[in-house]
Scaffold this active site. Structure first.
Site, PDB file in Angstrom:
ATOM      1  N   SER A 268       0.822  -1.206   0.000  1.00 18.69           N
ATOM      2  CA  SER A 268       0.000   0.000   0.000  1.00 18.69           C
ATOM      3  C   SER A 268       0.863   1.266   0.000  1.00 18.69           C
ATOM      4  O   SER A 268       1.741   1.394  -0.842  1.00 18.69           O
ATOM      5  CB  SER A 268      -0.948  -0.059   1.199  1.00 18.69           C
ATOM      6  OG  SER A 268      -2.090   0.690   0.938  1.00 18.69           O
ATOM      7  N   LYS A 272       4.245   2.066  -2.354  1.00 17.48           N
ATOM      8  CA  LYS A 272       4.693   3.271  -3.069  1.00 17.48           C
ATOM      9  C   LYS A 272       6.135   3.549  -2.622  1.00 17.48           C
ATOM     10  O   LYS A 272       7.011   3.889  -3.411  1.00 17.48           O
ATOM     11  CB  LYS A 272       3.810   4.480  -2.720  1.00 17.48           C
ATOM     12  CG  LYS A 272       2.279   4.245  -2.800  1.00 17.48           C
ATOM     13  CD  LYS A 272       1.486   5.502  -2.436  1.00 17.48           C
ATOM     14  CE  LYS A 272       0.067   5.279  -1.904  1.00 17.48           C
ATOM     15  NZ  LYS A 272      -0.865   4.545  -2.682  1.00 17.48           N
ATOM     16  N   TRP A 359      -9.790   0.537  -5.490  1.00 16.74           N
ATOM     17  CA  TRP A 359      -9.238   1.856  -5.143  1.00 16.74           C
ATOM     18  C   TRP A 359      -7.817   2.010  -5.716  1.00 16.74           C
ATOM     19  O   TRP A 359      -7.389   3.104  -6.082  1.00 16.74           O
ATOM     20  CB  TRP A 359      -9.236   1.981  -3.618  1.00 16.74           C
ATOM     21  CG  TRP A 359      -8.817   3.273  -3.002  1.00 16.74           C
ATOM     22  CD1 TRP A 359      -7.794   3.455  -2.117  1.00 16.74           C
ATOM     23  CD2 TRP A 359      -9.417   4.568  -3.170  1.00 16.74           C
ATOM     24  NE1 TRP A 359      -7.717   4.771  -1.728  1.00 16.74           N
ATOM     25  CE2 TRP A 359      -8.713   5.482  -2.364  1.00 16.74           C
ATOM     26  CE3 TRP A 359     -10.486   5.040  -3.935  1.00 16.74           C
ATOM     27  CZ2 TRP A 359      -9.026   6.839  -2.292  1.00 16.74           C
ATOM     28  CZ3 TRP A 359     -10.802   6.395  -3.868  1.00 16.74           C
ATOM     29  CH2 TRP A 359     -10.082   7.277  -3.053  1.00 16.74           C
ATOM     30  N   HIS A 414      -7.562  -5.656  -0.323  1.00 20.18           N
ATOM     31  CA  HIS A 414      -6.341  -4.885  -0.117  1.00 20.18           C
ATOM     32  C   HIS A 414      -5.608  -5.419   1.124  1.00 20.18           C
ATOM     33  O   HIS A 414      -6.067  -5.223   2.247  1.00 20.18           O
ATOM     34  CB  HIS A 414      -6.779  -3.438   0.094  1.00 20.18           C
ATOM     35  CG  HIS A 414      -5.660  -2.468   0.214  1.00 20.18           C
ATOM     36  ND1 HIS A 414      -4.864  -2.117  -0.844  1.00 20.18           N
ATOM     37  CD2 HIS A 414      -5.202  -1.746   1.271  1.00 20.18           C
ATOM     38  CE1 HIS A 414      -3.982  -1.217  -0.452  1.00 20.18           C
ATOM     39  NE2 HIS A 414      -4.154  -0.986   0.828  1.00 20.18           N
TER      40      HIS A 414
HETATM   41  C1  GCU Z   1      -5.377   4.886   1.637  1.00 19.59           C
HETATM   42  C2  GCU Z   1      -4.749   5.649   0.499  1.00 19.59           C
HETATM   43  C3  GCU Z   1      -3.919   4.743  -0.402  1.00 19.59           C
HETATM   44  C4  GCU Z   1      -2.941   3.934   0.415  1.00 19.59           C
HETATM   45  C5  GCU Z   1      -3.653   3.226   1.540  1.00 19.59           C
HETATM   46  C6  GCU Z   1      -2.728   2.549   2.534  1.00 19.59           C
HETATM   47  O1  GCU Z   1      -6.360   4.016   1.156  1.00 19.59           O
HETATM   48  O2  GCU Z   1      -5.768   6.297  -0.199  1.00 19.59           O
HETATM   49  O3  GCU Z   1      -3.221   5.509  -1.356  1.00 19.59           O
HETATM   50  O4  GCU Z   1      -2.251   3.040  -0.411  1.00 19.59           O
HETATM   51  O5  GCU Z   1      -4.387   4.167   2.315  1.00 19.59           O
HETATM   52  O6  GCU Z   1      -1.559   2.819   2.590  1.00 19.59           O
HETATM   53  O7  GCU Z   1      -3.228   1.747   3.311  1.00 19.59           O
END
Ligand code: GCU
Length: 433
Positions: A268, A272, A359, A414
């Site tokens: 998540s 990144k 998402w 997720h």
């Molecule tokens: C939120 C956010 C995402 C991210 C996620 C996470 O949903 O919008 O961009 O990847 O949190 O890190 O759990």
């Protein structure tokens, strides 16, 4: 409430435990989930330089890679300031684990400036072996003590985001949070397969809320009179990635680790982060993005699921301030995330999605791999495998990972699961052994 002071946005976010439209950045359009409503766009070609020159050789790619890296740094994640940050290494604990098959170690990495100190604690598991072992490193969301219920792991004392239950009280972890992320860290499996695993709480490096960069590592690099990073300087993701490189510095000094074979992984927002760490630091030999979505592996220009405007509004501290100019303006981007994947080339890279994680735009995550493939092929590798990349994503739970770029889309939501780790270990075996 307005958010002329960026910190107020974060304060409101945290207090309300919800996403909030920040007037400074304008109204965020509702998320689109319909492929038919994706705006028409043309992706930049990673093999064409800013001046229009086409890259046709590995030698030319070196300069193009530097140009792209600088573009991502300046416009999105932020550059590291030129700043000397010596790190003091202190071994805190060492113990046998898994019936003596491995060592569990805690190591403090400490940065000092004047009276201020920042301590980042690495939790490292090393299988006993007569030769140096490859390793996986990644940051965790809730403190090292959440990756296992082992009471010997230090309970993290730092600021935590509030959880959905009572395990974080007043932004601090409690004993009840031990082991709560164990399903995301199948350390037993990695050890059995001969890999070391290192992890660190991301909030040790920079707490994950927008305080205009007053806490965490950023102030350690402020010049005289500077109070926040410049518009092209590091946001939180770049700071977390910096922390991953400091782990690698330490692993390079550890004879039990084969530091030439260290995979960086993250889920998540930390996916990144692993991608940016892998792009910025070529010592990472393999890079893994798990459900990283917007700001990670997913193409920005598709504007489906989470958008640039949405992410910059919900999390104004993740990217550098220059990235805000692309809010509801993805057409102005002269780069996109397939080029981030291409920055790993020719090193192996693995991107994973989950079916229910709309998402994060699973299709956009896969397409980044497809459009990074020509760079891998130019560098003499087989990219996504076969003679040419297949534009259609693979079937669910059927990894496409025979080439230098691996991908799977897993059943479910997720998360990062044992199944995901199994694929990463198989991929690492193929490239490291
Ligand atoms: C939120 C956010 C995402 C991210 C996620 C996470 O949903 O919008 O961009 O990847 O949190 O890190 O759990």
């Amino acid at each position: 409430m307005t958010c002329s002071v960026r910190g107020l946005c974060a304060a409101a976010l945290i207090a309300m435990g919800t996403l909030w439209d920040c007037p400074t950045f304008g109204q965020v359009p509702p998320a689109n989930y319909d492929e038919a409503l994706i705006p028409k766009f043309t992706l930049p070609d990673p093999l064409v330089c800013a001046d229009g020159t086409r890259v046709t050789s590995a030698e030319q790619w070196t300069a193009r890679r530097a140009e792209l890296l600088d573009l991502f740094a300046t416009e999105m994640y932020g550059k590291l300031p030129a700043c000397d940050l010596p790190v003091k290494v202190t071994r805190v604990s060492d113990g046998d684990i898994f019936d003596g098959k491995a060592t569990r170690r805690e190591v403090d990495l400490t940065v000092t400036k004047g009276d201020h100190q920042l301590t980042m604690t690495l939790l490292l598991y090393i299988p006993k072996s007569d030769k140096p072992v490859p390793a996986f490193v990644g940051l965790n969301f809730g403190g090292n003590h959440t990756v296992s219920d082992d009471p010997a792991i230090t309970l993290n004392p730092n600021w935590m985001r509030p959880g959905k239950d009572e395990r974080v009280v007043d932004n601090r972890a409690t004993e009840a949070s031990r082991g709560t992320a164990a399903s995301r860290w199948p350390i037993d499996l990695a050890i059995e397969r001969g890999y070391a695993v290192g992890t660190m709480y991301y909030g040790d490096i920079d707490p994950d809320f927008d305080d205009d960069f007053q806490n965490g590592i950023h102030p350690f690099c402020y010049g005289d009179g500077q109070t926040k990073p410049a518009a092209d300087q590091w946001g939180s993701i770049a700071a977390w990635a910096w922390g991953l490189s400091r782990i690698l510095d330490y692993l390079e000094t550890e004879p039990q680790i084969d530091a030439k074979h260290v995979a960086v992984l993250g889920h998540s927002r930390l996916g990144k982060t692993s991608l940016w760490a892998g792009a910025a630091d070529e010592r990472f030999a393999l890079v893994i993005s798990n459900n990283s979505g917007c700001g990670g592996a997913a193409l920005n220009k598709r504007v489906i699921g989470e958008s640039v405007h949405r992410i910059n509004t919900s999390f104004p501290h993740w990217f550098c301030d220059n990235f805000v100019k692309y809010n509801s303006n993805e057409a102005a981007l002269t780069f996109d995330q397939h080029e981030l994947i291409a920055l790993m080339a020719p090193r192996p890279v693995y991107v994973a999605s989950a079916v229910e994680d709309t998402w994060a735009d699973p299709k956009g995550e896969y397409l980044s791999c497809v459009y990074a493939d020509p760079v891998y092929r130019l560098l003499g590798t087989d990219g996504l495998g076969g003679d040419a990349p297949i534009v259609e994503p693979p079937a669910i739970d059927q990894p496409r990972a025979s080439g230098r770029i691996g991908y799977h889309i897993r059943t479910g939501k997720h998360d990062i699961t044992r199944y995901d780790w199994e694929q990463y270990l198989n991929f690492a075996d193929r490239h490291f052994r």
